[in-house]
Design a protein around this motif. Structure first.
Motif, mmCIF file in Angstrom:
data_model
loop_
_atom_site.group_PDB
_atom_site.id
_atom_site.type_symbol
_atom_site.label_atom_id
_atom_site.label_comp_id
_atom_site.label_asym_id
_atom_site.label_seq_id
_atom_site.Cartn_x
_atom_site.Cartn_y
_atom_site.Cartn_z
ATOM 1 N N ALA A 168 -18.865 -20.357 45.458
ATOM 2 C CA ALA A 168 -18.700 -19.979 44.060
ATOM 3 C C ALA A 168 -19.517 -18.717 43.849
ATOM 4 C CB ALA A 168 -19.177 -21.096 43.135
ATOM 5 N N GLN A 212 -26.960 -19.902 44.731
ATOM 6 C CA GLN A 212 -26.013 -20.101 43.641
ATOM 7 C C GLN A 212 -26.690 -19.863 42.289
ATOM 8 O OE1 GLN A 212 -22.743 -20.215 42.007
ATOM 9 N NE2 GLN A 212 -22.645 -20.771 44.170
ATOM 10 N N VAL A 250 -13.256 -21.704 39.530
ATOM 11 C CA VAL A 250 -14.703 -21.482 39.632
ATOM 12 C C VAL A 250 -15.169 -21.574 41.079
ATOM 13 C CG1 VAL A 250 -16.974 -22.419 38.987
ATOM 14 C CG2 VAL A 250 -15.135 -22.280 37.282
ATOM 15 N N VAL A 251 -14.597 -22.514 41.831
ATOM 16 C CA VAL A 251 -15.053 -22.736 43.203
ATOM 17 C C VAL A 251 -13.862 -22.819 44.152
ATOM 18 C CG1 VAL A 251 -17.054 -24.032 42.350
ATOM 19 C CG2 VAL A 251 -15.024 -25.275 43.122
ATOM 20 N N SER A 271 -16.039 -26.721 35.631
ATOM 21 C CA SER A 271 -15.780 -27.244 36.978
ATOM 22 C C SER A 271 -16.127 -28.717 37.026
ATOM 23 C CB SER A 271 -16.611 -26.473 38.009
ATOM 24 O OG SER A 271 -16.527 -27.084 39.286
#
Length: 487
Positions: free
Chosen positions: A380, A436, A404-405, A425
């Motif tokens: 992400a 992150q 998002v991911v 998410s």
């Protein structure tokens, strides 16, 4: 070799932390250790490698014991949700929903599930360290109990009673517990621990002796207040009761409103590792403060919590926040709230029907009976993450075209609004790795400096174990554990 159970004079006396610390201390001595909690009630849960769920505290205790988390470590988990009901999870899988009034009847037969899990763990470990729930002094709940003395007597496990001196009245709490429980239950208690002590220990010597004299139980030590305990993942809602007081010396304020059914709010814990971040948990009755980021956490009753957000006027605060060009992040239930609609055709969270979401993401959610439970990892913002999914329902819509991911297996998750300000998410643990968090904080005009959350928790467990080695008679505790019945 044996087993030992820690029960408390009440909730929040520190049982979870003490069990975690003992698991790490015993593991440090080269023993094969397993944590165990017969019955837990929590909205913060963790996913096991086998695709089940257990209480967050038991997952932390497994980390302390240096063993993979397993559903046997918490065979019965109650997850409170709307309308005074709880989702019943047995051996890691949803078994149904119980109303509070049904619990006495609903737990019939669960003792067999609990004992089966315990005996499997006992057969694979040198010592099982067991955490009770609430207090054995709640004699109105004793009939059919599987969490405290009902389990201890069925399994033949010696018990230590933990008293919290920080809240006051610890002598009365311990002596009073001895007075109200029946003789057979009292016979299972072999000693006590004093937890969260501050100040000069010599001033408590007479009180300690009085407890031993009035109860007939041996004292196994006095544990000081351990500041490192706050670095362990949050499990219950006590942390949410602290007042929301924004500070003025932090560069970034991140706000999270506290909804009645908030769940897995331990997702926020890694943000506490960042020196530039002021994490403000906003209680009901207060507006969301001026912040660089608003996070909507998970929920065990998303439709009800969405209505609560509106009733508090927080939806107005969130929209104003977005109009100022500032981001919003929704996690799991918070992701669902940000969408256009939340449909519950089967009545999973309460009455069947569809409610309007906040409409900040062009997505729609349909709740279903099948629960997604899996560990996940991927990228992400170009940075690695590890975490897990734990949700009932599916979310789709145009904004999912901007995920998002991206998981390692190629799947994608989440949605981002066209202006990039609103995202959501299903991934829990998204902020655990330092890289992150650095990517997130860079977008907020700050620099992430905190460590990986996993490393921080491990360091805290080591520090707590060292304190217990200094202040408890652990050799005597091991000897006591050997008196546990062997069947």
């Amino acid at each position: 070799m044996g087993a030992l159970m820690l029960q408390g004079t009440g909730s929040d006396v520190g049982k979870s932390v003490l069990v975690a610390g003992l698991c790490r201390a015993l593991s440090n001595r080269g023993l094969r250790v397993s944590p165990f909690k017969p019955q837990n009630m929590s909205t913060n849960a963790a996913v096991t490698p086998g695709g089940g769920e257990i209480g967050r505290a038991q997952a932390t205790q497994a980390l302390a014991a240096r063993v993979p988390p397993h559903t046997d470590m918490n065979p019965v988990l109650l997850k409170p949700q709307g309308d005074r009901t709880s989702q019943l999870v047995v051996h890691g899988q949803v078994r149904g929903t119980l109303r509070a009034a049904q619990w006495r009847e609903g737990r019939e037969g669960l003792l067999d599930d609990v004992l089966a899990s315990y005996h499997r763990l006992r057969g694979a470990a040198d010592i099982v360290v067991i955490e009770g729930a609430g207090s054995p002094a709640e004699i109105n709940l004793r009939d059919g109990d599987i969490a405290n003395m009902g389990f201890a007597r069925a399994a033949g496990v010696p018990v230590l009673l933990v008293g919290d001196i920080d809240r006051g009245g610890v002598i009365a709490s311990l002596v009073g517990t001895r007075a109200v429980i029946d003789l057979a239950d009292a016979a299972m208690i072999h000693g006590f621990l004093i937890n969260k002590f501050r100040g000069d220990l010599a001033l408590f010597a007479d009180g300690y002796a009085a407890i031993e004299r009035r109860t007939g139980w041996r004292g196994y030590g006095v544990v000081p207040w351990m500041a490192d305990a706050v670095r362990l993942p949050s499990e219950d809602g006590v942390v949410l009761q602290r007042p929301a007081i924004p500070t003025t010396d932090k560069r970034v304020t991140i706000a999270c409103p506290i909804t009645p059914h908030i769940a897995n709010f331990d997702d926020l814990d890694p943000l506490r590792l960042e020196p530039d971040v002021d994490l403000v948990l906003v209680p009901p009755g207060q507006p969301i403060p001026d912040a660089q980021l608003i996070i909507l956490a998970g929920s065990k009753a998303t439709s009800a919590d969405t209505a609560f957000v509106r009733a508090q006027g927080w939806d107005i605060d969130i929209r104003a926040h977005v109009r100022r060009g500032r981001p919003v992040l929704g996690l799991c239930g918070g992701y669902q709230m940000l969408g256009r609609t939340i449909a519950d055709p089967q009545g999973i969270e309460g009455a069947a029907g569809t409610v309007e979401g906040l409409g900040l993401l062009a997505v729609d959610t349909v709740l279903s009976g099948e629960k997604a439970l899996m560990e996940v990892a991927g990228l992400a913002d170009g940075e690695r993450f590890t975490g897990y999914e734990m949700h009932m329902g599916r979310t789709d819509g145009p904004d999912t075209a901007r995920p998002v991911v991206r998981f390692d297996d190629g799947r994608e998750d989440g949605a981002i609004s066209p202006n990039g300000l609103v995202s959501g998410s299903y991934v829990h643990g998204l902020l655990g790795l330092a890289g992150q968090r650095r990517a997130l904080l860079a977008r907020l005009g700050s620099e992430g400096k905190g460590p990986d959350h996993h490393a921080s928790v491990n360091a805290a467990l080591d520090a707590i174990a060292a304190e217990l080695e200094r202040h408890l008679d652990i050799d005597a505790l091991i000897t006591l554990s050997e008196t546990a019945r062997g069947d």
